[in-house]
Scaffold this active site. Structure first.
Site, PDB file in Angstrom:
ATOM      1  N   HIS A   1       6.958 -43.442 -31.694  1.00  0.00           N
ATOM      2  CA  HIS A   1       7.032 -43.102 -33.120  1.00  0.00           C
ATOM      3  C   HIS A   1       8.318 -43.640 -33.755  1.00  0.00           C
ATOM      4  CE1 HIS A   1       6.651 -41.111 -36.865  1.00  0.00           C
ATOM      5  NE2 HIS A   1       7.171 -39.938 -36.551  1.00  0.00           N
TER       6      HIS A   1
ATOM      7  N   CYS B   1       8.606 -40.289 -42.299  1.00  0.00           N
ATOM      8  CA  CYS B   1       7.726 -40.879 -41.273  1.00  0.00           C
ATOM      9  C   CYS B   1       6.474 -41.505 -41.879  1.00  0.00           C
ATOM     10  CB  CYS B   1       7.317 -39.819 -40.256  1.00  0.00           C
ATOM     11  SG  CYS B   1       8.675 -38.807 -39.701  1.00  0.00           S
TER      12      CYS B   1
HETATM   13  N1  COA Z   1       7.719 -38.071 -23.909  1.00  0.00           N
HETATM   14  C1  COA Z   1       7.808 -38.427 -22.603  1.00  0.00           C
HETATM   15  N2  COA Z   1       8.980 -38.640 -21.973  1.00  0.00           N
HETATM   16  C2  COA Z   1      10.105 -38.526 -22.721  1.00  0.00           C
HETATM   17  C3  COA Z   1      10.078 -38.183 -24.070  1.00  0.00           C
HETATM   18  C4  COA Z   1       8.823 -37.936 -24.662  1.00  0.00           C
HETATM   19  N3  COA Z   1       8.736 -37.568 -25.932  1.00  0.00           N
HETATM   20  N4  COA Z   1      11.343 -38.154 -24.541  1.00  0.00           N
HETATM   21  C5  COA Z   1      12.132 -38.467 -23.506  1.00  0.00           C
HETATM   22  N5  COA Z   1      11.389 -38.691 -22.407  1.00  0.00           N
HETATM   23  C6  COA Z   1      11.871 -38.995 -21.060  1.00  0.00           C
HETATM   24  C7  COA Z   1      12.922 -40.079 -21.011  1.00  0.00           C
HETATM   25  O1  COA Z   1      12.357 -41.334 -20.716  1.00  0.00           O
HETATM   26  C8  COA Z   1      13.806 -39.603 -19.892  1.00  0.00           C
HETATM   27  O2  COA Z   1      13.197 -39.934 -18.663  1.00  0.00           O
HETATM   28  P1  COA Z   1      14.089 -40.389 -17.383  1.00  0.00           P
HETATM   29  O3  COA Z   1      14.971 -39.199 -17.088  1.00  0.00           O
HETATM   30  O4  COA Z   1      13.061 -40.662 -16.339  1.00  0.00           O
HETATM   31  O5  COA Z   1      14.858 -41.578 -17.843  1.00  0.00           O
HETATM   32  C9  COA Z   1      13.773 -38.089 -20.001  1.00  0.00           C
HETATM   33  O6  COA Z   1      12.520 -37.789 -20.639  1.00  0.00           O
HETATM   34  C10 COA Z   1      14.900 -37.504 -20.811  1.00  0.00           C
HETATM   35  O7  COA Z   1      15.083 -38.312 -21.944  1.00  0.00           O
HETATM   36  P2  COA Z   1      16.137 -37.983 -23.072  1.00  0.00           P
HETATM   37  O8  COA Z   1      16.202 -39.162 -23.983  1.00  0.00           O
HETATM   38  O9  COA Z   1      17.401 -37.466 -22.455  1.00  0.00           O
HETATM   39  O10 COA Z   1      15.398 -36.811 -23.828  1.00  0.00           O
HETATM   40  P3  COA Z   1      16.022 -35.885 -24.918  1.00  0.00           P
HETATM   41  O11 COA Z   1      16.000 -34.499 -24.368  1.00  0.00           O
HETATM   42  O12 COA Z   1      17.293 -36.426 -25.457  1.00  0.00           O
HETATM   43  O13 COA Z   1      14.943 -36.027 -26.081  1.00  0.00           O
HETATM   44  C11 COA Z   1      13.200 -35.042 -27.325  1.00  0.00           C
HETATM   45  C12 COA Z   1      13.662 -35.496 -25.945  1.00  0.00           C
HETATM   46  C13 COA Z   1      11.786 -34.508 -27.205  1.00  0.00           C
HETATM   47  C14 COA Z   1      14.121 -33.933 -27.865  1.00  0.00           C
HETATM   48  C15 COA Z   1      13.244 -36.271 -28.275  1.00  0.00           C
HETATM   49  O14 COA Z   1      12.332 -37.232 -27.805  1.00  0.00           O
HETATM   50  C16 COA Z   1      12.872 -35.897 -29.704  1.00  0.00           C
HETATM   51  O15 COA Z   1      13.714 -35.453 -30.465  1.00  0.00           O
HETATM   52  N6  COA Z   1      11.616 -36.110 -30.082  1.00  0.00           N
HETATM   53  C17 COA Z   1      11.153 -35.777 -31.456  1.00  0.00           C
HETATM   54  C18 COA Z   1      11.436 -36.919 -32.390  1.00  0.00           C
HETATM   55  C19 COA Z   1      11.139 -36.506 -33.797  1.00  0.00           C
HETATM   56  O16 COA Z   1      11.497 -35.427 -34.254  1.00  0.00           O
HETATM   57  N7  COA Z   1      10.485 -37.381 -34.557  1.00  0.00           N
HETATM   58  C20 COA Z   1      10.104 -37.117 -35.923  1.00  0.00           C
HETATM   59  C21 COA Z   1       8.984 -36.190 -35.959  1.00  0.00           C
HETATM   60  S1  COA Z   1       8.662 -35.536 -37.560  1.00  0.00           S
END
Ligand code: COA
Length: 383
Positions: free
Chosen positions: A332, A85
């Site tokens: 991100h 990242c």
């Molecule tokens: N913040 C706000 N809303 C979010 C979100 C976030 N981080 N991630 C997803 N959403 C919303 C989506 O828009 C969706 O909304 P909708 O139902 O109105 O369409 C809903 O939440 C579900 O989205 P989805 O894509 O199914 O979520 P998910 O459960 O597959 O993923 C996380 C959510 C948090 C697990 C994923 O964003 C993630 O892995 N984040 C971390 C990424 C990471 O590790 N980056 C590197 C860091 S070192």
């Protein structure tokens, strides 16, 4: 060594971008930065592109060649830079070092990631952790940061609400950023009520999965005013390494690579924390935002929670944090984040940040880390 200036910047809209390909995404960002710098593509002498894992997200390696070919800028040398990242900040640093050393005059440093074309991005992201000791045991980034959060709560009494306040801050600022992925305000209750990802971190503690690109154009400081009336000067560019795996650290409530990098940066710029008037920190999870403002020296260790309650991190506070919305609200796209942070600080220093402008800012900082802090980079800029 020559002083270096930034004369052009750009950032694409961040989000789930179905209608644009990887190559067009980075080309668009690069062309916008070139236009902003008021130069021609052929004026560039080198290109550096931060990208973590195009091979896994879009099944394309050798992206340096792809990009220079697609934008019609062969044979100008193009290099990909990778540090998870922190790839964006390292692409920036490569460009800065090329200009500072006198090797090149005008260069572009960019970053790009297209993460939403795969069904499950988590295994690809997990390649930035220690494969044998972490990823293959089922540990993911949310769970690594969850352990850091638990320990911070245990050591310093940080509360669940204080963690949520970092996301609330990000979204308050991000709501004013038209390029942000999630430009809406949220409340502490909404964070606490969002679905559990890795205890104690919930959905609204996590940065999202994002497509996006950003770019900056650099030149020797002495030439900058030939191109723009609002050059931004690089005061420090510092990088440090840390252990890849979390279990190898003496203390998981601090990121040593950040501490080393920022110490070098303050020394290079001859500045102290009190001189920084705005900072973009690497808040891939709410806990990493709290740890960052402690490790960067803005508050004492363990005091990030109370600082958020006091409001000193708000725009208008003594140390405005993440005016762009940060990784949580702006988004991100791994390899693009360090460059997008730079674009935000440049817009702030040029007084072009619109409704999220920090009044009178003259010195700003960016902080970008890879993984859980195996790499950290800190840059300081002034106008
Ligand atoms: N913040 C706000 N809303 C979010 C979100 C976030 N981080 N991630 C997803 N959403 C919303 C989506 O828009 C969706 O909304 P909708 O139902 O109105 O369409 C809903 O939440 C579900 O989205 P989805 O894509 O199914 O979520 P998910 O459960 O597959 O993923 C996380 C959510 C948090 C697990 C994923 O964003 C993630 O892995 N984040 C971390 C990424 C990471 O590790 N980056 C590197 C860091 S070192």
């Amino acid at each position: 060594m020559r002083d270096v200036a930034i004369i052009g910047v750009s950032q694409s809209k961040f989000g789930e971008l179905w209608n644009i390909s990887f190559r067009d995404l980075i080309a668009e960002a690069g062309l916008k930065a070139i236009k902003d710098a008021d130069i021609e593509g052929a004026d560039l002498e080198a290109m550096y592109v931060g990208n973590m894992t195009a091979g896994l997200f879009v099944q394309q390696e050798h992206i340096a060649s792809l990009i220079s070919d697609h934008v019609g800028l062969t044979p100008i040398p193009c290099s990909r830079v990778e540090a998870a990242c922190a790839s964006g900040a390292l692409a920036l640093r490569s460009g800065i070092m090329a200009v500072a050393s006198g090797y090149h005059d005008i260069v572009i440093s960019a970053g790009v990631e297209k993460m939403t074309d795969v069904v499950d991005p988590t295994p690809a992201i997990a390649t930035a952790s220690d494969q044998e000791w972490e990823a293959q045991q089922g540990v993911t980034f949310p769970s690594l940061y969850a352990m850091m959060a638990r320990r911070h709560m245990h050591e310093y009494g940080t509360t669940r609400e204080q963690l949520a306040m970092f996301s609330v801050l990000d979204h308050k600022n991000g709501a004013k950023n038209p390029l942000a992925q999630y430009p809406m305000e949220i409340t502490v209750d909404q964070v606490l009520g969002s679905s559990m990802v890795a205890d104690p971190l919930r959905l609204l503690d996590c940065s999202p999965v994002t497509d996006g690109a950003a770019a900056v154009v650099l030149c020797p400081a002495e030439d900058a005013r030939k191109y723009t009336d609002t050059p931004v000067y690089v005061k420090a560019s510092a990088q440090a390494s840390g252990t890849l795996a979390l279990h190898d650290r003496l203390d998981i409530t601090t990121i040593d690579s950040t501490v080393h990098a920022v110490r070098t940066a303050y020394k290079m710029a001859n500045l102290q924390p009190k001189d920084i008037q705005g900072v973009e920190v690497h808040d891939c999870f709410s806990i990493s935002g709290l740890i960052a403002i402690e490790d960067l020296g803005f508050v004492e260790k363990g005091q990030a929670g109370p600082a958020l309650e006091d409001g000193i991190t708000e725009i208008g506070g003594t140390i405005p944090v993440n005016p762009s919305g940060g990784l949580k609200s702006r988004g991100h796209p791994l390899g693009a984040t360090g460059i997008a942070q730079t674009a935000e600080i440049v817009w702030q220093l040029r007084q072009e940040a619109g409704k999220r402008q920090i009044d009178g800012i003259e010195t700003g900082m960016t902080h970008n880390i890879g993984g859980t802090g195996g790499t950290a980079a800190v840059h300081i800029f002034s106008n």
